[in-house]
Design a protein around this motif. Structure first.
Motif, short mmCIF file in Angstrom:
data_model
loop_
_atom_site.label_atom_id
_atom_site.label_comp_id
_atom_site.label_asym_id
_atom_site.label_seq_id
_atom_site.Cartn_x
_atom_site.Cartn_y
_atom_site.Cartn_z
N ALA A 153 -0.81 -14.32 -9.10
CA ALA A 153 -0.77 -12.96 -8.91
C ALA A 153 -1.66 -12.68 -10.20
N ASP A 154 -1.44 -13.34 -11.28
CA ASP A 154 -2.11 -12.79 -12.53
C ASP A 154 -3.68 -12.77 -12.27
N ASP A 178 0.34 -0.83 -11.96
CA ASP A 178 0.86 -2.37 -12.47
C ASP A 178 2.14 -2.81 -12.13
N VAL A 206 0.69 -7.63 -5.29
CA VAL A 206 0.24 -7.43 -6.76
C VAL A 206 -1.18 -6.89 -6.70
N ARG A 207 -2.08 -7.45 -5.84
CA ARG A 207 -3.66 -7.10 -6.09
C ARG A 207 -3.59 -5.95 -5.33
N ARG A 208 -2.69 -5.54 -4.23
CA ARG A 208 -3.03 -4.21 -3.43
C ARG A 208 -2.58 -3.27 -4.59
N ARG A 245 -2.38 -3.25 -8.04
CA ARG A 245 -3.28 -3.20 -8.92
C ARG A 245 -4.76 -2.45 -8.58
N ARG A 246 -4.95 -2.68 -7.56
CA ARG A 246 -6.30 -2.21 -7.05
C ARG A 246 -6.14 -0.48 -7.06
N ASP A 292 0.56 -1.24 -0.10
CA ASP A 292 -0.10 0.00 -0.05
C ASP A 292 0.94 1.28 -0.01
N PRO A 322 1.30 -12.55 -4.48
CA PRO A 322 0.27 -12.20 -5.04
C PRO A 322 -0.70 -11.30 -4.28
N GLU A 323 -0.74 -11.07 -2.97
CA GLU A 323 -1.39 -10.22 -2.31
C GLU A 323 -0.69 -9.23 -2.49
#
Length: 91
Positions: free
Chosen positions: A90-91, A62, A53-55, A57-58, A16, A50-51
């Motif tokens: 993570a994709d 990128d 990358v998700r955070r 990308r939200r 974050d 993966p977590e």
């Protein structure tokens, strides 16, 4: 133009915080450092990458690449499979 920044020098920042920094500075994404001592490291990469990358990308950013440990130079290195699996998740 896309500006992707290597996160190595920001090892103390969470995903974050990296997103906040990118938005503040005008970066479009991160090359996440997946190395010992970083938030995503070879020991926790399956969950942490993966977590992260998700955070990121939200926030509209990128993560087009990661930089693995420097000793990962062959596909049979012990960190290769966990990192590739984490990238797939993570994709």
């Amino acid at each position: 133009m896309r500006i992707i920044v290597f996160s190595k020098m920001f090892r103390n920042k969470t995903a974050d915080e990296l997103a906040d920094l990118a938005l503040e500075c005008g970066f479009t994404g991160w090359d996440l450092c997946v190395r010992p001592g970083h938030p995503a490291d070879p020991e926790n990469v399956g969950q942490a990458l993966p977590e992260a990358v998700r955070r990121i990308r939200r926030r509209g950013l990128d993560v087009p690449m990661v930089s693995a440990p420097t000793e990962l130079v062959t596909p049979d290195h012990p960190t290769a499979e966990p990192i590739v699996a984490a990238l797939d998740a993570a994709d």
